[in-house]
Design a protein around this motif. Structure first.
Motif, PDB file in Angstrom:
ATOM      1  N   GLN A 144      -0.740   8.416   9.675  1.00  0.00           N
ATOM      2  CA  GLN A 144      -0.607   9.248  10.751  1.00  0.00           C
ATOM      3  C   GLN A 144       0.160  10.549  10.467  1.00  0.00           C
ATOM      4  O   GLN A 144       1.406  10.361  10.008  1.00  0.00           O
ATOM      5  N   MET A 145      -0.313  11.621  10.359  1.00  0.00           N
ATOM      6  CA  MET A 145       0.302  12.934  10.015  1.00  0.00           C
ATOM      7  C   MET A 145       0.484  13.808  11.123  1.00  0.00           C
ATOM      8  O   MET A 145      -0.723  14.362  11.667  1.00  0.00           O
ATOM      9  N   ASN A 146       1.610  14.066  11.558  1.00  0.00           N
ATOM     10  CA  ASN A 146       1.879  15.060  12.716  1.00  0.00           C
ATOM     11  C   ASN A 146       2.748  16.100  12.072  1.00  0.00           C
ATOM     12  O   ASN A 146       3.442  16.147  11.002  1.00  0.00           O
ATOM     13  N   SER A 147       2.706  17.395  13.092  1.00  0.00           N
ATOM     14  CA  SER A 147       3.425  18.443  12.688  1.00  0.00           C
ATOM     15  C   SER A 147       3.095  18.780  11.214  1.00  0.00           C
ATOM     16  O   SER A 147       4.200  19.207  10.510  1.00  0.00           O
ATOM     17  N   LEU A 148       1.696  18.936  11.004  1.00  0.00           N
ATOM     18  CA  LEU A 148       1.528  19.153   9.446  1.00  0.00           C
ATOM     19  C   LEU A 148       2.022  20.640   9.197  1.00  0.00           C
ATOM     20  O   LEU A 148       1.943  21.575   9.906  1.00  0.00           O
ATOM     21  N   LYS A 149       2.346  20.876   8.036  1.00  0.00           N
ATOM     22  CA  LYS A 149       2.700  22.154   7.452  1.00  0.00           C
ATOM     23  C   LYS A 149       1.697  22.735   6.102  1.00  0.00           C
ATOM     24  O   LYS A 149       1.133  21.734   5.481  1.00  0.00           O
ATOM     25  N   PRO A 150       1.715  23.821   5.929  1.00  0.00           N
ATOM     26  CA  PRO A 150       0.781  24.074   4.925  1.00  0.00           C
ATOM     27  C   PRO A 150       1.211  23.607   3.695  1.00  0.00           C
ATOM     28  O   PRO A 150       0.198  23.279   2.663  1.00  0.00           O
ATOM     29  N   GLU A 151       2.423  23.171   3.513  1.00  0.00           N
ATOM     30  CA  GLU A 151       2.934  22.851   2.049  1.00  0.00           C
ATOM     31  C   GLU A 151       2.521  21.080   2.109  1.00  0.00           C
ATOM     32  O   GLU A 151       2.568  20.509   1.114  1.00  0.00           O
ATOM     33  N   ASP A 152       1.815  20.622   3.067  1.00  0.00           N
ATOM     34  CA  ASP A 152       1.332  19.371   3.006  1.00  0.00           C
ATOM     35  C   ASP A 152       0.030  19.388   2.455  1.00  0.00           C
ATOM     36  O   ASP A 152      -0.476  18.289   2.239  1.00  0.00           O
ATOM     37  N   ALA A 177      -1.795  -0.433  -9.189  1.00  0.00           N
ATOM     38  CA  ALA A 177      -2.710  -0.853 -10.237  1.00  0.00           C
ATOM     39  C   ALA A 177      -4.039   0.008  -9.863  1.00  0.00           C
ATOM     40  O   ALA A 177      -5.104   0.192 -10.609  1.00  0.00           O
ATOM     41  N   TYR A 178      -4.334  -0.191  -8.448  1.00  0.00           N
ATOM     42  CA  TYR A 178      -5.567   0.429  -8.058  1.00  0.00           C
ATOM     43  C   TYR A 178      -5.526   1.592  -6.884  1.00  0.00           C
ATOM     44  O   TYR A 178      -4.624   1.612  -6.200  1.00  0.00           O
ATOM     45  N   TRP A 179      -6.539   2.597  -7.256  1.00  0.00           N
ATOM     46  CA  TRP A 179      -6.432   3.844  -6.417  1.00  0.00           C
ATOM     47  C   TRP A 179      -7.551   4.081  -5.899  1.00  0.00           C
ATOM     48  O   TRP A 179      -8.581   3.883  -6.475  1.00  0.00           O
ATOM     49  N   GLY A 180      -7.683   4.676  -4.943  1.00  0.00           N
ATOM     50  CA  GLY A 180      -8.773   5.477  -4.210  1.00  0.00           C
ATOM     51  C   GLY A 180      -9.286   6.378  -4.909  1.00  0.00           C
ATOM     52  O   GLY A 180      -8.466   7.138  -5.758  1.00  0.00           O
ATOM     53  N   GLN A 181     -10.210   7.131  -4.376  1.00  0.00           N
ATOM     54  CA  GLN A 181     -10.989   8.432  -4.982  1.00  0.00           C
ATOM     55  C   GLN A 181     -10.057  10.039  -4.488  1.00  0.00           C
ATOM     56  O   GLN A 181     -10.120  10.909  -4.881  1.00  0.00           O
ATOM     57  N   GLY A 182      -9.403   9.658  -3.343  1.00  0.00           N
ATOM     58  CA  GLY A 182      -8.454  10.635  -2.414  1.00  0.00           C
ATOM     59  C   GLY A 182      -9.395  11.378  -1.633  1.00  0.00           C
ATOM     60  O   GLY A 182     -10.641  11.377  -1.482  1.00  0.00           O
ATOM     61  N   THR A 183      -8.590  12.123  -0.767  1.00  0.00           N
ATOM     62  CA  THR A 183      -9.356  12.933   0.599  1.00  0.00           C
ATOM     63  C   THR A 183      -8.602  13.975   0.531  1.00  0.00           C
ATOM     64  O   THR A 183      -7.264  14.032   0.676  1.00  0.00           O
ATOM     65  N   GLN A 184      -9.108  15.161   0.942  1.00  0.00           N
ATOM     66  CA  GLN A 184      -8.520  16.571   0.899  1.00  0.00           C
ATOM     67  C   GLN A 184      -8.082  16.829   2.160  1.00  0.00           C
ATOM     68  O   GLN A 184      -8.600  16.695   3.113  1.00  0.00           O
ATOM     69  N   VAL A 185      -6.811  17.186   2.002  1.00  0.00           N
ATOM     70  CA  VAL A 185      -6.230  17.622   3.463  1.00  0.00           C
ATOM     71  C   VAL A 185      -5.799  19.273   3.243  1.00  0.00           C
ATOM     72  O   VAL A 185      -4.910  19.484   2.477  1.00  0.00           O
ATOM     73  N   THR A 186      -5.935  20.112   4.129  1.00  0.00           N
ATOM     74  CA  THR A 186      -5.825  21.300   4.215  1.00  0.00           C
ATOM     75  C   THR A 186      -5.041  22.026   5.179  1.00  0.00           C
ATOM     76  O   THR A 186      -5.961  21.767   6.570  1.00  0.00           O
ATOM     77  N   VAL A 187      -3.815  22.361   5.319  1.00  0.00           N
ATOM     78  CA  VAL A 187      -3.343  22.855   6.400  1.00  0.00           C
ATOM     79  C   VAL A 187      -3.309  24.576   6.537  1.00  0.00           C
ATOM     80  O   VAL A 187      -2.640  24.904   5.638  1.00  0.00           O
ATOM     81  N   SER A 188      -3.707  25.030   7.294  1.00  0.00           N
ATOM     82  CA  SER A 188      -3.819  26.486   7.208  1.00  0.00           C
ATOM     83  C   SER A 188      -2.579  27.025   8.176  1.00  0.00           C
ATOM     84  O   SER A 188      -2.132  26.555   9.210  1.00  0.00           O
ATOM     85  N   SER A 189      -2.098  28.073   7.696  1.00  0.00           N
ATOM     86  CA  SER A 189      -1.040  28.808   8.674  1.00  0.00           C
ATOM     87  C   SER A 189      -1.478  29.650   9.589  1.00  0.00           C
ATOM     88  O   SER A 189      -2.431  29.956   9.666  1.00  0.00           O
ATOM     89  N   ILE A 243       0.752  -1.319  -0.101  1.00  0.00           N
ATOM     90  CA  ILE A 243      -0.008   0.006   0.022  1.00  0.00           C
ATOM     91  C   ILE A 243       1.018   1.088  -0.123  1.00  0.00           C
ATOM     92  O   ILE A 243       1.930   1.349   0.762  1.00  0.00           O
ATOM     93  N   GLY A 244       0.454   2.038  -0.632  1.00  0.00           N
ATOM     94  CA  GLY A 244       1.235   3.433  -1.068  1.00  0.00           C
ATOM     95  C   GLY A 244       0.076   4.636  -0.715  1.00  0.00           C
ATOM     96  O   GLY A 244      -0.853   4.583  -0.989  1.00  0.00           O
ATOM     97  N   TRP A 245       0.788   5.691  -0.171  1.00  0.00           N
ATOM     98  CA  TRP A 245      -0.016   6.998   0.022  1.00  0.00           C
ATOM     99  C   TRP A 245       0.799   7.809  -1.000  1.00  0.00           C
ATOM    100  O   TRP A 245       1.870   8.022  -1.052  1.00  0.00           O
ATOM    101  N   PHE A 246      -0.053   8.721  -1.716  1.00  0.00           N
ATOM    102  CA  PHE A 246       0.635   9.549  -2.694  1.00  0.00           C
ATOM    103  C   PHE A 246      -0.363  11.005  -2.607  1.00  0.00           C
ATOM    104  O   PHE A 246      -1.347  10.774  -1.894  1.00  0.00           O
ATOM    105  N   ARG A 247       0.171  12.014  -2.964  1.00  0.00           N
ATOM    106  CA  ARG A 247      -0.574  13.225  -2.747  1.00  0.00           C
ATOM    107  C   ARG A 247      -0.371  14.159  -3.880  1.00  0.00           C
ATOM    108  O   ARG A 247       0.540  13.993  -4.772  1.00  0.00           O
ATOM    109  N   GLN A 248      -1.347  14.909  -4.293  1.00  0.00           N
ATOM    110  CA  GLN A 248      -1.340  15.839  -5.423  1.00  0.00           C
ATOM    111  C   GLN A 248      -1.906  17.177  -5.096  1.00  0.00           C
ATOM    112  O   GLN A 248      -3.034  17.500  -4.513  1.00  0.00           O
ATOM    113  N   ALA A 249      -0.917  18.141  -4.987  1.00  0.00           N
ATOM    114  CA  ALA A 249      -1.254  19.527  -4.805  1.00  0.00           C
ATOM    115  C   ALA A 249      -1.938  20.238  -6.067  1.00  0.00           C
ATOM    116  O   ALA A 249      -1.318  19.967  -7.037  1.00  0.00           O
TER     117      ALA A 249
END
Length: 123
Positions: free
Chosen positions: A82-90, A111-123, A34-40
């Motif tokens: 688990q995401m700690n010490s989140l930054k706006p660039e995350d 080969a298989y992907w989920g639909q994604g979930t939005q993470v927004t980090v405010s400064s 399993i992998g986690w990826f992100r797209q800004a």
């Protein structure tokens, strides 16, 4: 064929934490890495973290090492980020993906992907 559904995203202040979940169905979860990826916005999808089929091996992007932890519970057919010490660039849409049988950081191996979930980090 496995189906993946992410959850746990949201809005958090810088320095805060979130835990993402990736629930799998329709396949034998323990046979997939399993992998986690992100797209800004305006950026390419990038690797975040990966965990091997039994959880014995993990890998992280340099940008998240020491802050994010990937894990899995094969009995629950679920992986976590688990995401700690989140930054706006995350800030990004986070996707989980399944790969068989390779333990890899390369998106093209998944080969298989989920639909994604939005993470927004405010400064």
């Amino acid at each position: 064929q496995v189906q993946l559904v992410e959850s746990g995203g949201g809005l958090v202040q810088a320095g805060g934490s979130l835990r993402l979940s990736c629930a799998a169905s329709g396949g034998t979860f323990s046979t997939y890495s399993i992998g986690w990826f992100r797209q800004a916005p305006g950026k390419e999808r990038e690797f975040v973290a990966a965990v091997s089929r039994r959880g014995g091996s993990t890998d992280y992007a340099d940008s998240v090492k020491g802050r994010f932890t990937i894990s899995r519970d094969n009995a629950k057919n679920t992986a976590y980020l688990q995401m700690n010490s989140l930054k706006p660039e995350d800030t990004a849409v986070y996707y989980c993906a399944a790969s068989t049988p390779v333990f890899t950081t390369a998106a093209y191996n998944y080969a298989y992907w989920g639909q994604g979930t939005q993470v927004t980090v405010s400064s």
